[in-house]
Design an enzyme around this catalytic site. Structure first.
Site, short mmCIF file in Angstrom:
data_model
loop_
_atom_site.label_atom_id
_atom_site.label_comp_id
_atom_site.label_asym_id
_atom_site.label_seq_id
_atom_site.Cartn_x
_atom_site.Cartn_y
_atom_site.Cartn_z
N CYS A 117 12.51 -23.10 16.45
CA CYS A 117 11.88 -21.78 16.46
C CYS A 117 12.12 -21.08 15.11
CB CYS A 117 12.39 -20.85 17.55
SG CYS A 117 12.15 -21.51 19.19
N ARG A 132 10.27 -25.67 11.86
CA ARG A 132 11.28 -25.39 12.88
C ARG A 132 10.74 -25.48 14.30
NH1 ARG A 132 15.71 -22.94 10.68
NH2 ARG A 132 16.32 -22.23 12.74
N TRP A 185 9.52 -23.75 19.43
CA TRP A 185 9.80 -25.11 19.91
C TRP A 185 10.37 -24.89 21.30
CZ3 TRP A 185 13.94 -28.05 21.63
CH2 TRP A 185 13.75 -29.44 21.63
N ASN A 224 15.43 -17.08 18.70
CA ASN A 224 15.65 -18.50 18.46
C ASN A 224 17.00 -18.85 19.09
OD1 ASN A 224 16.06 -21.04 17.33
ND2 ASN A 224 16.67 -20.24 15.34
N GLY A 225 17.02 -19.81 20.00
CA GLY A 225 18.28 -20.19 20.64
C GLY A 225 18.10 -20.31 22.14
N GLU A 269 17.79 -46.50 10.33
CA GLU A 269 17.07 -45.38 9.73
C GLU A 269 15.58 -45.72 9.57
OE1 GLU A 269 17.48 -42.38 9.26
OE2 GLU A 269 16.15 -41.79 7.64
N LYS A 292 12.56 -43.61 11.26
CA LYS A 292 11.43 -43.05 10.49
C LYS A 292 10.11 -43.44 11.12
CE LYS A 292 12.97 -40.66 8.80
NZ LYS A 292 14.33 -40.29 8.60
N GLU A 342 9.55 -41.70 14.70
CA GLU A 342 9.36 -40.25 14.76
C GLU A 342 8.03 -39.79 14.16
OE1 GLU A 342 12.29 -37.71 12.82
OE2 GLU A 342 12.55 -39.17 11.23
N HIS A 399 21.20 -62.12 20.69
CA HIS A 399 21.86 -61.72 21.93
C HIS A 399 20.92 -60.92 22.84
CE1 HIS A 399 25.68 -63.24 20.54
NE2 HIS A 399 25.47 -62.62 19.38
N LYS A 408 12.54 -29.49 12.73
CA LYS A 408 13.41 -29.91 11.63
C LYS A 408 14.89 -29.68 11.93
CE LYS A 408 14.11 -31.31 7.38
NZ LYS A 408 14.02 -32.76 7.21
O1 M6R Z 1 20.00 -31.15 9.70
P1 M6R Z 1 20.72 -32.36 10.23
O2 M6R Z 1 20.94 -33.40 9.20
O3 M6R Z 1 21.99 -32.01 10.95
O4 M6R Z 1 19.73 -32.96 11.31
C1 M6R Z 1 20.10 -34.04 12.10
C2 M6R Z 1 18.89 -34.67 12.76
O5 M6R Z 1 18.27 -33.76 13.60
C3 M6R Z 1 17.88 -35.18 11.74
O6 M6R Z 1 18.47 -36.06 10.83
C4 M6R Z 1 16.71 -35.89 12.45
O7 M6R Z 1 17.16 -37.06 13.04
C5 M6R Z 1 15.57 -36.16 11.45
N1 M6R Z 1 14.34 -35.69 11.97
C6 M6R Z 1 15.37 -37.59 11.16
O8 M6R Z 1 14.34 -37.80 10.26
#
Ligand code: M6R
Length: 615
Positions: free
Chosen positions: A2, A27, A75, A101-102, A488, A492, A495, A511, A610
């Protein structure tokens, strides 16, 4: 999660709030709304969808010149994304509006009490409960808005960043925070309140980052007043000068922020090294470590807490610290760590890694570590963020603002800081030989040029992506330092392209996951020369025998894997320890182009935000 923007000043408020919301869409972007005060009354417009949808709604209403407004991009947590659940939320009398927000965790019991007193609710949100709680306090006690907000918040359990407006006091805004960030911009006879400073960059460089459990009363033509919510004591806020520029938060000719941020990596890594790696002198300076030498050199164990991509950087640190510093390292999901009763010893060091510095689970993990007396070090990108403030000390990554929801430059700069810490402590402890240390320092200095070189294969990677655009699943394999990179790479892809992807240590394939391999299954294998090369080649043979389609990340000049793989993406030679800084780059580009070719919204993938500032 948010985004909040509010304005009180002498300019037209609506365009400032709308532009600000667009910058905060990273956000959350499932519904949005604005409230402004004009002609002695409040006007609220809300819609499901993005800020551009809200603009269409606003275009159907008469123009106005309100100089006070607040907006929100959501969000969803409580209640599905729709017009009713979108913010701003209004109190029963119509006098108060709020953006939030929260999460208010005890909203259900508060709602019941308010319903007993005759309050009615239109939405499913916890926010509507909060604004009516404030109204209830006002009505019962006959006190001013600021005081009513303070009293109401003392009954609340949860996290919030809020801005509240009372239409009977149109020259005043009240803002407060606990667990979610709020920045207040101070202009010439104007004020801005936002979830971060980007909405007011072009108007002022003076910012107050509201502290935890603080409340600000902002009045037209008056000095801002900041109080502690707990005891109402007044405090003098610290005014900081913003270092960010408008250019930092624009796409700069790229189609997407993600692509811009991938291409910014050589500079971001350089910026992270600047002033810390003095290769001529063979020296690494990190004041945060020097000042706490005894904590680090005496540490028996390092525990890393983080989420998502930052957790993957933590896994790289596990390999690197254990090799360079010879200290056992444990890497924990912050969300798990916070809900066990972790065992911490006085000589443990906890390292929290976070791009945003606002991730709720990581903050909670830090608080638990601190309660147990641990020394906590933070690796953050966002200057002034909550994590950078609550940790005992730490180191910024200097990646610059990362706006694409998928983390890219944050990851490589986190690994850069990890490399600096490993080298510094390895030298100080004597666990790295002088010659190894010197060779690593020289290599680290050359990483930005190597990343630059990998980026020149952009067009080839775009072509490779075409063959995988229709895939439904994908496996990523790597060993040693490249295992976290496999995780990672898979994150990527899933997501931003919504293709199901899994990362595995290459040797684990036999396995179980090997059962998935057929001619439909793309397998991305990281097979660089240093780092169990022959073993990974055997794993590639196994995939080949089962007709899997192979994309391999290989060292320049490789011939063996080229004979087996369908596609090879080359990277320059490197040590095993620094390989993740390079092997990650083609995987980022591959995911990016697959997502673009599938027509996905790369910068704002569905269901994501984000910074995850809620549990
Ligand atoms: O701001 P942060 O690094 O604490 O965020 C952690 C995760 O939310 C963040 O890395 C998320 O997994 C990304 N969208 C990955 O690309």
């Amino acid at each position: 999660m948010c985004g909040i923007v509010a304005y009180l000043g002498n300019k037209a408020a609506e365009p400032i709030v709308i532009n600000g919301l667009k910058r905060l869409e990273y956000r959350g972007y499932d519904s949005t709304g604005i409230a402004y005060f004009d002609d002695q009354s409040m006007h609220t417009h809300k819609t499901k969808g993005k800020v551009s949808d809200l603009e269409e709604v606003l275009a159907q209403h008469p123009k106005h010149h309100s100089t006070v407004a607040m907006g929100h991009t959501r969000w969803a947590t409580h209640g599905v994304p729709n017009n009713v659940n979108a913010h701003p939320q209004t109190s029963n009398s119509g006098n108060l509006v709020i953006v939030h927000n929260g999460i208010i965790e005890n909203y259900a019991s508060l709602k019941k009490e308010l319903q007993h007193r005759g309050f009615q609710f239109q939405s499913d949100t916890d926010t509507e409960v909060l604004v009516n709680l404030i109204e209830d306090v006002q009505q019962q006690k006959g006190i001013k808005l600021g005081k009513a907000v303070q009293v109401a918040l003392s009954q609340v359990i949860g996290a919030y960043a809020i801005v509240v407006f009372d239409r009977r006091k149109p020259n005043e805004l009240v803002a407060a925070r606990l667990g979610s960030p709020l920045a207040i911009g101070l202009g010439e006879e104007e004020f801005f309140v936002a979830s971060d400073a980007t909405p007011f960059l072009e108007y002022t460089k003076n910012v107050i980052y509201l502290e935890e459990e603080h409340l600000a009363i902002i009045r037209r033509g008056k000095k801002i007043k900041v109080h502690k919510i707990k005891d109402d004591s007044q405090i003098t806020p610290y005014i900081e000068e913003l270092q960010m520029s408008l250019e930092n938060i624009q796409k700069g000719g790229y189609d997407h922020f993600m692509l811009k941020e991938i291409f910014e990596q050589p500079k971001a890594i350089q910026d992270t090294l600047r002033g810390r790696l003095l290769s001529n002198e063979g020296v690494i300076t990190l004041s945060s470590l020097r000042e706490h030498d005894n904590r680090f050199l005496g540490a028996k164990r390092i525990i890393i807490v983080a989420c998502g991509t930052s957790w993957h950087a933590g896994l790289v640190a596990e390999y690197l610290f254990e090799e360079f510093i010879r200290i056992p390292v444990e890497v924990e999901y912050a969300s798990e760590f916070r809900y066990r009763d972790p065992i911490l010893y006085p000589d443990d060091v906890v390292i929290a890694i976070s791009q945003s510095g606002e991730t709720a689970d990581t903050i909670a993990a830090i608080n638990i570590a601190k309660e147990k007396g641990a020394f906590v070090y933070g690796i953050c990108n966002v200057v002034g963020s909550t994590i950078s403030r609550i940790t005992d000390t730490g180191c910024y990554t200097h990646a610059g603002p990362e706006i694409g929801v998928a983390s890219t430059k944050a990851f490589t700069t986190q690994i850069t800081v990890i490399a600096l810490i490993g080298l510094y402590l390895g030298k100080a402890k004597g666990t790295l030989s002088r010659s190894a240390y010197q060779a690593y320092v020289t290599e680290l200095e050359n990483i930005p040029q190597k990343v630059e070189r990998i980026l020149t294969s952009q067009a080839f990677i775009e072509t490779v992506a075409q063959s995988f655009e229709a895939a439904q699943n994908c496996i990523y394999l790597g060993r040693g330092y490249n295992f976290p990179v496999a995780l990672e790479g898979a994150l990527k892809l899933k997501e931003i392209s919504y293709i199901h992807a899994e990362g595995y240590p290459a040797a684990e394939m036999k396995h179980g996951p090997i059962a998935l391999i057929d001619k439909e299954m793309p397998v991305v294998v990281i097979a660089t020369k240093k780092g169990h090369y022959e073993k990974v080649v055997s794993n590639i043979q196994e995939i080949k025998s089962r007709e899997g389609r192979i994309i391999a990340i290989v060292s320049e000049g490789d011939t063996q894997v080229k004979e087996l793989a369908d596609y090879c993406l080359e990277i320059p030679e490197s040590s095993e320890a620094f390989a993740p800084l390079l092997t990650t780059i083609p995987l980022q580009l591959l995911s990016y182009y697959i997502a673009v070719q599938r027509g996905c919204n790369v910068d704002q993938p569905r269901n994501l935000a984000k910074s995850v500032t809620v549990e």
